[in-house]
Design a protein around this motif. Structure first.
Motif, mmCIF file in Angstrom:
data_model
loop_
_atom_site.group_PDB
_atom_site.id
_atom_site.type_symbol
_atom_site.label_atom_id
_atom_site.label_comp_id
_atom_site.label_asym_id
_atom_site.label_seq_id
_atom_site.Cartn_x
_atom_site.Cartn_y
_atom_site.Cartn_z
ATOM 1 N N PRO A 6 0.860 -1.179 0.000
ATOM 2 C CA PRO A 6 0.000 0.000 0.000
ATOM 3 C C PRO A 6 0.897 1.229 0.000
ATOM 4 N N THR A 7 0.661 2.157 -0.932
ATOM 5 C CA THR A 7 1.612 3.232 -1.191
ATOM 6 C C THR A 7 0.975 4.609 -1.057
ATOM 7 N N LEU A 8 1.721 5.505 -0.419
ATOM 8 C CA LEU A 8 1.331 6.906 -0.321
ATOM 9 C C LEU A 8 2.596 7.737 -0.504
ATOM 10 N N GLY A 10 5.177 7.344 -2.403
ATOM 11 C CA GLY A 10 6.409 6.565 -2.469
ATOM 12 C C GLY A 10 6.795 5.865 -1.185
ATOM 13 N N GLN A 11 5.979 6.013 -0.159
ATOM 14 C CA GLN A 11 6.230 5.392 1.149
ATOM 15 C C GLN A 11 5.166 4.332 1.415
ATOM 16 N N VAL A 12 5.450 3.436 2.361
ATOM 17 C CA VAL A 12 4.449 2.463 2.783
ATOM 18 C C VAL A 12 3.330 3.222 3.496
ATOM 19 N N SER A 13 2.116 3.063 3.004
ATOM 20 C CA SER A 13 0.957 3.656 3.656
ATOM 21 C C SER A 13 0.621 2.820 4.880
ATOM 22 N N LYS A 18 -7.661 1.648 3.562
ATOM 23 C CA LYS A 18 -8.067 2.919 2.974
ATOM 24 C C LYS A 18 -7.027 3.465 2.009
ATOM 25 N N THR A 19 -6.015 2.685 1.727
ATOM 26 C CA THR A 19 -4.986 3.112 0.793
ATOM 27 C C THR A 19 -5.555 3.178 -0.611
ATOM 28 N N ARG A 20 -5.268 4.264 -1.294
ATOM 29 C CA ARG A 20 -5.787 4.415 -2.653
ATOM 30 C C ARG A 20 -4.938 3.659 -3.666
ATOM 31 N N ASP A 21 -3.631 3.665 -3.492
ATOM 32 C CA ASP A 21 -2.731 3.040 -4.471
ATOM 33 C C ASP A 21 -1.948 1.894 -3.859
ATOM 34 N N ILE A 38 -1.754 -0.150 -9.010
ATOM 35 C CA ILE A 38 -3.189 -0.345 -9.189
ATOM 36 C C ILE A 38 -3.882 0.545 -8.169
ATOM 37 N N GLN A 39 -5.066 0.999 -8.511
ATOM 38 C CA GLN A 39 -5.826 1.846 -7.603
ATOM 39 C C GLN A 39 -6.859 1.034 -6.851
ATOM 40 N N ASN A 40 -7.027 1.382 -5.599
ATOM 41 C CA ASN A 40 -8.055 0.801 -4.750
ATOM 42 C C ASN A 40 -9.210 1.791 -4.689
#
Length: 130
Positions: A6-8, A10-13, A18-21, A38-40
């Motif tokens: 899960p990415t935000l 460039g970092q681990v979300s 609720k992670t979008r990417d 991929i998008q969530n």
């Protein structure tokens, strides 16, 4: 093997559900050979698990994850390592270098809210921290 993070920015979300990417890393012979995002757009633990499975994900490296998401990934045969933080490329490399170990994420009882003051609280930590 395909690893999802899960990415935000460039970092681990730290908020899996609720992670979008999600960044997917395709690994062959111990090396990353490709990445894609991929998008969530779902925000449902059941459907998110399905989305990752449909994209061939075998492992999720994440910050925190609630019990519902853990149950769904386990049911789909997707392994996960929690407590990860930092730049996503560095986290994948630590996994490939054998520095991350599988450790069950505790059911933290935080009701799906894994952040306190912008940081995951102690009850949601897993096997990624050093």
């Amino acid at each position: 093997m395909i690893i999802a993070i899960p990415t935000l920015d460039g970092q681990v979300s730290h908020h899996f559900g609720k992670t979008r990417d999600f960044t997917l890393f395709t690994v062959e012979e111990g090396k990353v050979v490709s990445t894609r995002q991929i998008q969530n757009l779902i925000h449902s633990h059941d459907l998110l698990g399905d989305l990752l499975k449909e994209n061939g994900v075998e492992l999720v490296l994440c910050g925190g994850m609630g019990q519902g998401a853990q149950n769904k990934l386990t049911a789909e045969g997707i392994a996960f390592i929690g407590g990860c933080e930092g730049p996503i490329e560095a986290v994948v490399q630590r996994y490939l270098d054998g520095q991350l170990q599988f450790a069950p994420l505790p059911s933290c009882g935080c009701g799906g809210h894994h952040e306190k003051d912008g940081h995951p609280h102690d009850g949601c930590q897993g096997g990624c921290h050093h």
